[in-house]
Design a protein around this motif. Structure first.
Motif, short mmCIF file in Angstrom:
data_model
loop_
_atom_site.label_atom_id
_atom_site.label_comp_id
_atom_site.label_asym_id
_atom_site.label_seq_id
_atom_site.Cartn_x
_atom_site.Cartn_y
_atom_site.Cartn_z
N GLY A 368 0.93 -1.19 -0.28
CA GLY A 368 0.04 0.03 0.20
C GLY A 368 0.72 1.41 -0.10
O GLY A 368 0.46 2.43 -0.26
N LYS A 369 2.06 1.32 0.40
CA LYS A 369 3.10 2.32 0.27
C LYS A 369 3.60 2.50 -0.95
O LYS A 369 3.75 1.83 -1.79
CB LYS A 369 4.28 2.19 1.39
N ASP A 370 4.08 3.92 -1.27
CA ASP A 370 4.69 4.20 -2.55
C ASP A 370 5.82 3.40 -2.89
O ASP A 370 6.67 2.87 -2.01
CB ASP A 370 5.17 5.63 -2.57
N ALA A 371 5.72 3.06 -4.22
CA ALA A 371 6.99 2.13 -4.61
C ALA A 371 8.32 2.96 -4.71
O ALA A 371 8.62 2.93 -5.79
CB ALA A 371 6.68 1.48 -5.84
N ASP A 372 8.82 3.50 -3.70
CA ASP A 372 10.05 4.16 -3.57
C ASP A 372 11.14 3.39 -2.78
O ASP A 372 10.99 2.68 -1.80
CB ASP A 372 9.84 5.36 -2.54
N ILE A 373 12.00 2.69 -3.90
CA ILE A 373 13.00 1.73 -3.56
C ILE A 373 14.30 2.15 -3.94
O ILE A 373 14.57 2.59 -5.09
CB ILE A 373 12.36 0.41 -4.17
N VAL A 374 15.33 1.44 -3.13
CA VAL A 374 16.64 1.62 -3.59
C VAL A 374 17.30 0.34 -3.50
O VAL A 374 17.13 -0.38 -2.59
CB VAL A 374 17.27 2.69 -2.90
N ILE A 375 18.33 -0.01 -4.33
CA ILE A 375 19.01 -1.54 -4.33
C ILE A 375 20.45 -0.87 -4.45
O ILE A 375 20.97 -0.28 -5.24
CB ILE A 375 18.75 -2.13 -5.64
N PHE A 376 21.16 -1.53 -3.72
CA PHE A 376 22.58 -1.06 -3.26
C PHE A 376 23.54 -2.42 -2.83
O PHE A 376 22.87 -3.56 -2.48
CB PHE A 376 22.81 0.22 -2.14
N ASP A 377 24.66 -2.13 -2.98
CA ASP A 377 25.57 -3.24 -2.61
C ASP A 377 26.09 -3.24 -1.20
O ASP A 377 25.52 -2.45 -0.50
CB ASP A 377 26.79 -3.42 -3.55
N ASN A 378 27.09 -4.08 -0.76
CA ASN A 378 27.45 -4.42 0.59
C ASN A 378 28.43 -2.92 1.09
O ASN A 378 28.41 -2.57 2.15
CB ASN A 378 28.51 -5.63 0.51
N ILE A 383 22.77 0.79 -7.07
CA ILE A 383 22.66 0.41 -8.08
C ILE A 383 21.38 0.68 -8.89
O ILE A 383 21.48 1.01 -10.26
CB ILE A 383 22.73 -1.07 -7.90
N HIS A 384 20.24 0.86 -8.26
CA HIS A 384 18.81 1.28 -8.86
C HIS A 384 18.21 2.18 -8.00
O HIS A 384 18.33 1.92 -6.58
CB HIS A 384 18.06 0.11 -9.17
N THR A 385 17.52 3.19 -8.47
CA THR A 385 16.86 4.06 -7.54
C THR A 385 15.74 4.10 -8.10
O THR A 385 15.40 4.56 -9.39
CB THR A 385 17.31 5.50 -7.31
N ILE A 386 14.57 3.84 -7.50
CA ILE A 386 13.06 3.79 -8.09
C ILE A 386 12.29 4.73 -7.30
O ILE A 386 11.98 4.65 -6.04
CB ILE A 386 12.53 2.12 -7.93
N SER A 387 11.52 5.48 -8.00
CA SER A 387 10.66 6.62 -7.37
C SER A 387 8.97 6.15 -7.82
O SER A 387 8.70 6.44 -9.06
CB SER A 387 10.96 7.79 -7.63
N GLU A 388 8.14 6.16 -6.76
CA GLU A 388 7.04 5.62 -7.37
C GLU A 388 6.95 4.69 -8.44
O GLU A 388 5.91 4.78 -9.40
CB GLU A 388 6.22 6.99 -7.55
N GLY A 389 7.51 3.59 -8.35
CA GLY A 389 7.32 2.39 -9.43
C GLY A 389 8.29 2.65 -10.49
O GLY A 389 8.30 1.93 -11.54
N HIS A 390 8.87 3.92 -10.77
CA HIS A 390 9.75 4.45 -12.02
C HIS A 390 11.26 4.52 -11.63
O HIS A 390 11.59 4.98 -10.62
CB HIS A 390 9.30 5.86 -12.35
#
Length: 395
Positions: A368-378, A383-390
């Protein structure tokens, strides 16, 4: 409906890190997190393989002035968008553009520029409201703020400012100034967070301010009072009040320079991850090489030197601003302050979201929350930054 799917990652939840799970997003929102063996792919899924790296909520920077060679006080849409795109590269998905003490003309221009920029901002971190830093500060604690514009709160003035913008969500003020307590009540009525900053207040003044809505402290330790003497008697200051008032929240510039390791650990030990927000307080030099830069606007700012991971005054007598990025803050808390990754992420996501009252939509990876997501290494390299699914950044 096209889905965004994140596979093969170590998903950082508020109290645990999960593996063998799939993160499913639809219509800019997080739909669910399911076990890998329960996932059924669809032909038009957009799939991101996290390749064993960490998957965390997008970073929320609640105090930021610039980056990528731009400052919000430049007063241009280009500057606003440039800052948003620069910090997206470092994991920031939401930010609160922050002003400096300035003329009324500059402030009104900032309001107008913000309104234009937030509509056009599709490639960078989202703007979630404005933070006014000043002009109601103590002259003794002005720091890098221009003392020419410092003043005491006057209702006719701050009410006019409030009428000029519906985008203000926080305002930093020295609470000991005449009129500041009354202003705190007014800001509460407007659902704006009054924050204590650039202040020479003593403990008793802070407790009075807390009751008037000043429940947060801007960049703890920077430009504020500690134990002091008045007429031979000792008084506790704002720093001590931050610890003595249990529910007071604080933000820290966790670059390892503004606050060294012992102070980072001290703040964390006594306030904890639920009361500490990490903020960059970054100026235009963030994401830029070392050398000369300008603090504040290109037209009215002052020259500074960027070196040793911080901006300094030209004579190197004092710091003149941060060049931190949000991933650096997380890295510093983990590698220098020995904080767990889960709690370092909390201070960069859920805690600022709660302080700003946006935790129903941001701050954690929950359905239910905004698809604000970050993917990073150790090493907390993004590596990726995602804001509201984009996807707004990929390495």
């Amino acid at each position: 409906m096209k889905r965004l799917i994140i596979t093969n990652g170590k998903i950082i939840l508020p109290t645990s890190i999960e593996t063998d799970k799939i993160l499913i997003c639809i219509n800019q929102k997080i739909r669910q997190i399911v076990a890998s063996n329960e996932f059924m792919p669809q032909p038009d899924d957009q799939i991101i393989d996290a390749a064993g790296n960490y998957v965390a909520p997008g970073f929320i920077d609640m105090h930021i002035h610039g980056g990528g060679g731009h400052d919000f006080m430049d007063g241009t849409v280009e500057a606003f968008l440039g800052i948003a795109e620069t910090h997206a590269k470092y994991g920031t998905t939401s930010m609160v553009p922050t002003t400096l003490t300035c003329s009324d003309t500059e402030l009104m221009n900032t309001f107008a520029t913000y309104r234009k920029a937030k509509v056009l901002n599709t490639k960078g971190a989202k703007f979630i409201g404005l933070h006014l830093e000043g002009p109601y500060f103590s002259p003794k604690q002005s720091g890098a703020q221009d003392p020419i514009y410092l003043k005491k709160p006057q209702p006719e003035e701050y009410n006019a400012i409030l009428e000029s913008s519906e985008d203000i969500i926080r305002w930093s003020i020295a609470p000991e100034l005449e009129g500041a307590i009354k202003m705190g009540h007014v800001l509460q009525e407007h659902h704006i967070l009054p924050s204590i900053a650039h202040t020479d207040a003593i403990y008793e003044e802070v407790t009075q301010a807390y009751k008037a809505g000043y429940t947060h402290i801007t960049h703890l330790y920077s430009a504020m009072s500690s134990v002091t003497r008045r007429n031979a008697f000792r008084y506790a200051g704002v720093v001590e009040a931050a610890y003595l008032i249990d529910d007071m929240t604080v933000e820290i510039i966790a670059d390892g320079i503004h606050l060294p390791k012992p102070l980072l650990q001290f703040v964390y030990k006594f306030k904890g991850a639920d009361k500490i927000a990490l903020c960059t307080d970054a100026m235009r030099g963030a994401g830029m090489p070392d050398g000369e830069s300008i603090l504040g606007s290109l037209a009215n700012g002052q020259k500074v030197i960027i070196e040793d991971g911080v901006a300094k005054m030209p004579d190197r007598s004092a710091f003149a601003g941060s060049v931190a990025t949000t991933n650096r803050l997380v890295r510093t808390m983990v590698q220098l302050a020995d904080v767990s990754l889960i709690n370092a992420i909390r201070m960069m996501t859920l805690t600022p979201a709660r302080i700003l009252h946006i935790d129903k939509s941001k701050g954690s990876l929950e359905a239910g929350k905004d698809a604000d997501i970050v993917i990073f290494d150790n090493q907390i390299n993004i590596i990726h930054t995602i804001s509201e699914g984009h996807v707004i950044y990929s390495k």
